[in-house]
Design an enzyme around this catalytic site. Structure first.
Site, PDB file in Angstrom:
ATOM      1  N   PHE A 466       0.694   7.297   9.889  1.00 59.65           N
ATOM      2  CA  PHE A 466       0.498   8.526   9.121  1.00 59.65           C
ATOM      3  C   PHE A 466       0.865   8.342   7.639  1.00 59.65           C
ATOM      4  O   PHE A 466       1.555   9.169   7.048  1.00 59.65           O
ATOM      5  CB  PHE A 466       1.283   9.692   9.729  1.00 59.65           C
ATOM      6  CG  PHE A 466       1.068   9.872  11.206  1.00 59.65           C
ATOM      7  CD1 PHE A 466      -0.191   9.700  11.768  1.00 59.65           C
ATOM      8  CD2 PHE A 466       2.124  10.195  12.050  1.00 59.65           C
ATOM      9  CE1 PHE A 466      -0.397   9.870  13.131  1.00 59.65           C
ATOM     10  CE2 PHE A 466       1.923  10.362  13.416  1.00 59.65           C
ATOM     11  CZ  PHE A 466       0.659  10.192  13.960  1.00 59.65           C
ATOM     12  N   HIS A 467       0.376   7.240   7.062  1.00 60.51           N
ATOM     13  CA  HIS A 467       0.643   6.970   5.649  1.00 60.51           C
ATOM     14  C   HIS A 467      -0.659   6.762   4.864  1.00 60.51           C
ATOM     15  O   HIS A 467      -0.815   5.756   4.163  1.00 60.51           O
ATOM     16  CB  HIS A 467       1.525   5.727   5.504  1.00 60.51           C
ATOM     17  CG  HIS A 467       2.849   5.835   6.181  1.00 60.51           C
ATOM     18  ND1 HIS A 467       3.570   4.727   6.592  1.00 60.51           N
ATOM     19  CD2 HIS A 467       3.592   6.919   6.530  1.00 60.51           C
ATOM     20  CE1 HIS A 467       4.698   5.125   7.158  1.00 60.51           C
ATOM     21  NE2 HIS A 467       4.729   6.451   7.131  1.00 60.51           N
ATOM     22  N   PRO A 468      -1.619   7.671   4.926  1.00 57.73           N
ATOM     23  CA  PRO A 468      -2.850   7.502   4.143  1.00 57.73           C
ATOM     24  C   PRO A 468      -2.548   7.552   2.650  1.00 57.73           C
ATOM     25  O   PRO A 468      -1.641   8.259   2.204  1.00 57.73           O
ATOM     26  CB  PRO A 468      -3.719   8.678   4.595  1.00 57.73           C
ATOM     27  CG  PRO A 468      -2.744   9.712   5.056  1.00 57.73           C
ATOM     28  CD  PRO A 468      -1.603   8.947   5.667  1.00 57.73           C
TER      29      PRO A 468
END
Length: 551
Positions: A466-468
């Site tokens: 969850f690190h776009p």
């Protein structure tokens, strides 16, 4: 026509910082438009409830990727906060700044003035560390951080296993030395989540020159020629327009900021033409260069009933919640990612390219699968994947979710790193420190040993961390891939900036909330025309034998 000095789109990690910093002198009027609503829910404020809001449509945009071609066509969830505080209100609360060499790389990639010595003062300005400040850490900023208590004995086993495997123990991953095994910091203060909304926005909302308007969806930036003059937004089924005398600042995040730019006529010309959007400024890099961290859960059964599995029953969870509501302490006051590590995958890697989060429970991070037995796990994945994806429009309608493809595992080097992740983690869990606790290997499983078996496991089980990021990358104005310059101004237009994790030239080593808040702190000085903080002349660690030794 409503008019303000500065118009901020998005009350996420960066938008909250700017709302505070741009209004603190009391002079300039600032309006923040946020599509989400209140963050007052205990599901958001209680640290241990972190998996709940990221799976609620009330707080999450509910984005999913296109079928990922190298992951068996799976569509992966891409949580993005739709609430005051943005993704800092639904994330895992892990505070990791990144490696100093990340920012040296940024500068080499065209982000002049964003080296480690440039950005460290802004990390410090943001932080209020419970253990106090020093030459690397901040002691009196708005963002509260602290270490976990490490009361579960499995954390001590994890740290000792890392030492036994030949890795260093580091006293502070956010200080001189990131590499090694050690405590993880969390954005928690007084037992509650310290989101950007709690740290920055809520105190600022007491000022008369700040207005925060929730449930307001920005649909396009308004231009006069090539100057941004305002925003059209939808609220309560009606469309409104607001103008900005000075600047429009997009803080909508790595998915929504490029979407809004394209809806406004800024982006790849062919992409705009497909949807009948007139080009204000062709910028081929908008929506490209999408980067993320992919990870998997290495799970091991525990032979002693000491894991958090003993707390997952409804009764136990009710007691944890009641204690937290009454006293803001106990198990509810931790995210339970209290220890971790950063290591290098092989000889010749200069600084860590693998991250570990250790958890004394075997469960899916997003809560999609409940724990079934006593176990523990390490979340592990590569930090600098060579794979890159994109964000593109589904239509010219703002409410239509954009198309997202990370193109995970599209490069051969990514497979080599993932195989190293499996084998190096297995080696750590095999150390004597875990002899007392170690049961069977739940996942990947003892039968997953060959390259082919590991690859099949990754295709089936790897998940986003969850690190776009990086979809509006910062760079030189002569770089055709760059979207913003080093002052975060959108190239080729006036009075428009982007300030969020989308402007990172490349992804940092670790979780992204801390560097996103840092870049917004620095952006505030660029926007105000204030003198930048003096550079910090402090050393940082690089392994002396990185060219000849993996550890």
């Amino acid at each position: 026509m409503e008019t303000v000095e500065y118009l901020i789109v998005g009350a996420g990690s960066a938008g909250c910082v700017l709302a505070d910093r741009l209004t603190e002198d009391g002079k300039d009027s600032v309006l923040v438009l946020e599509y989400g609503g209140s963050d007052r829910s205990p599901w958001i404020q209680m640290p241990s409830a972190l998996s709940i809001p990221m799976n609620m449509a009330r707080y999450d945009w509910r984005y999913y990727t296109e079928p990922e071609p190298h992951l068996n066509g799976r569509r992966l969830h891409t949580p993005r906060g739709k609430v005051l505080g943005g993704s800092s209100s639904i994330n895992g609360l892990v505070y990791v700044r990144g490696n100093p060499l990340d920012f040296e790389r940024w500068e080499a990639e065209g982000a002049a003035g964003w080296s480690y010595q440039d950005v460290l003062p802004y990390f410090k300005r943001a932080e209020r560390r419970a253990e106090g400040g020093d030459e690397y850490r901040g002691g009196d900023g708005p963002l509260e951080t602290r270490r976990g208590l490490l009361t579960n004995p499995l954390h001590a086993a994890w740290l000792e296993a890392g030492r036994q495997a030949g890795y260093a123990l580091t006293p502070d991953m956010n200080g001189f030395q990131q590499e090694g095994f050690g405590h993880l910091d969390m954005t928690v203060g007084g037992g509650r989540r310290c989101s950007a909304a709690n740290a920055y926005l809520r105190p600022a909302m007491r000022r008369g020159n700040l207005t925060v308007r929730t449930h307001a969806l920005a649909t396009r930036v308004l231009f006069e020629g090539r100057r941004a003059v305002g925003v059209r937004y939808r609220r309560g089924g009606l469309f409104h327009e607001v103008r900005a005398r000075r600047e429009v600042i997009l803080c909508a995040g790595p998915i929504n900021s490029p979407q809004l730019l394209m809806l406004s006529g800024i982006g790849p010309r062919h992409e705009l033409a497909v949807h009948g959007i007139d080009a204000v400024r062709e910028l081929p890099g908008v929506g490209e260069n999408l980067q993320d961290h992919l990870e998997f859960y290495f799970q091991v059964a525990c032979r002693e009933p000491i894991t958090l599995y003993s707390q997952v029953s409804l009764v136990r969870r009710a007691l944890i919640g009641a204690r937290w509501l009454l006293a803001s302490d106990g198990l509810g006051a931790s995210n339970h990612f209290e220890s971790g590590g950063f290591i290098r995958s092989r000889v010749g890697v200069r600084y860590p390219d693998i991250q570990f989060h250790f958890l004394p429970l075997a469960v899916n991070y997003d809560g999609s699968a409940l724990a079934r037995e006593h176990g523990f796990q390490a979340h592990v994945g590569p930090m600098r994947s060579q794979s890159q994806g994109w964000v593109r429009l589904r239509s010219a309608v703002a409410l239509d979710k954009p198309r997202i493809c990370f193109n995970y595992m599209s490069r051969s080097a990514d497979w080599e790193e993932m195989r190293a992740c499996v084998r190096l983690t297995r080696e750590i869990f095999a150390q004597p420190a875990f002899d007392r606790f170690r049961g069977r290997e739940i996942q990947p499983g003892a039968g997953v040993e060959t390259d082919e078996q590991i690859d099949a496991f990754i295709r089936d089980k790897a998940e986003s961390a969850f690190h776009p990021s990086c979809t509006c990358r910062m760079g030189r104005v002569t770089d055709p891939r760059a979207v913003v310059d080093p002052q975060l101004r959108v190239i080729g237009v006036e009075a428009l900036r982007v300030v969020d994790s989308s402007i990172m030239p490349s992804i940092t080593t670790g979780n992204l909330n801390a560097p996103t808040i840092m870049l917004a702190e620095k952006a505030a000085d660029h926007i105000r025309g204030a003198a930048l903080l003096p550079r910090a002349a402090v050393p940082y660690y690089t392994a002396a034998r990185w060219q000849s030794a993996q550890r």
